[in-house]
Enzyme design. Structure first.
Site, PDB file in Angstrom:
ATOM      1  N   HIS A   1      -7.371  -2.085  -0.847  1.00 52.81           N
ATOM      2  CA  HIS A   1      -6.266  -3.031  -0.694  1.00 52.81           C
ATOM      3  C   HIS A   1      -4.959  -2.301  -0.974  1.00 52.81           C
ATOM      4  CE1 HIS A   1      -8.613  -7.052  -1.320  1.00 52.81           C
ATOM      5  NE2 HIS A   1      -9.235  -6.232  -0.477  1.00 52.81           N
TER       6      HIS A   1
ATOM      7  N   GLU B   1      -2.534  -2.959  -2.990  1.00 54.93           N
ATOM      8  CA  GLU B   1      -2.226  -2.815  -4.406  1.00 54.93           C
ATOM      9  C   GLU B   1      -3.023  -1.682  -5.042  1.00 54.93           C
ATOM     10  OE1 GLU B   1      -2.330  -7.383  -3.672  1.00 54.93           O
ATOM     11  OE2 GLU B   1      -3.239  -5.585  -2.815  1.00 54.93           O
TER      12      GLU B   1
ATOM     13  N   CYS C   1      -5.238 -10.571  -4.951  1.00 57.72           N
ATOM     14  CA  CYS C   1      -6.560 -11.186  -5.085  1.00 57.72           C
ATOM     15  C   CYS C   1      -7.138 -10.906  -6.481  1.00 57.72           C
ATOM     16  CB  CYS C   1      -7.500 -10.649  -4.010  1.00 57.72           C
ATOM     17  SG  CYS C   1      -8.010  -8.936  -4.297  1.00 57.72           S
TER      18      CYS C   1
ATOM     19  N   CYS D   1      -7.565  -7.117  -7.296  1.00 56.86           N
ATOM     20  CA  CYS D   1      -6.299  -6.437  -7.536  1.00 56.86           C
ATOM     21  C   CYS D   1      -5.658  -6.867  -8.857  1.00 56.86           C
ATOM     22  CB  CYS D   1      -5.358  -6.665  -6.360  1.00 56.86           C
ATOM     23  SG  CYS D   1      -5.952  -5.843  -4.848  1.00 56.86           S
TER      24      CYS D   1
END
Length: 143
Positions: free
Chosen positions: A46, A48, A76, A79
């Protein structure tokens, strides 16, 4: 946030969900990333997480104290866990994520008082522009 939007556009150009992230310490970007789980064959890739890895490598420490994470989409669960573990001080996000957002939309983990680290959260920064990236991406996918 503008740089995070540029990174989200890079993700989109690769066929990835358009999410971008930057980590800032003082007035300097120390880490950045964009979504790449498909091209990277990595479910943890992701924006992040990529930005966290980049920042940690740049400063030589996994603790990213006194930093701010700017991300185009509400983080999410995965993260958020990494954000807390890295000791990010502030999270600024663009669009809400009503299905999987863990900073107030679907879950409220960043603001939970059960953690040993507190994160200041601010959502809705350039929200319309960030949300439009997502809407346009998925509209193209459906057509």
């Amino acid at each position: 946030m503008q740089r995070a939007i540029e990174l989200a556009q890079q993700a989109e150009s690769l066929g990835e969900v358009p999410v971008g992230a930057v980590i800032v310490k003082g007035d300097q970007i120390i880490g950045e990333g964009f979504n790449a789980p498909i091209s990277g064959i990595d479910p943890t890739a992701h924006a992040e997480i990529s930005a966290l890895r980049h920042a940690a490598n740049n400063i030589g420490n996994y603790r990213l104290i006194n930093t701010t994470l700017y991300v185009t989409l509400e983080p999410c669960l995965m993260c958020v866990g990494a954000i807390i573990h890295a000791r990010i001080s502030n999270v600024v996000f663009g669009a809400n994520e009503p299905k999987t957002g863990a900073a107030g939309s679907a879950f409220d983990l960043l603001l939970s008082e059960k953690h040993n680290h507190r994160v200041e959260v601010r959502g809705g920064v350039l929200a319309d522009q960030c949300a439009m990236l997502m809407k346009d991406f998925f509209a193209k996918k459906r057509n």
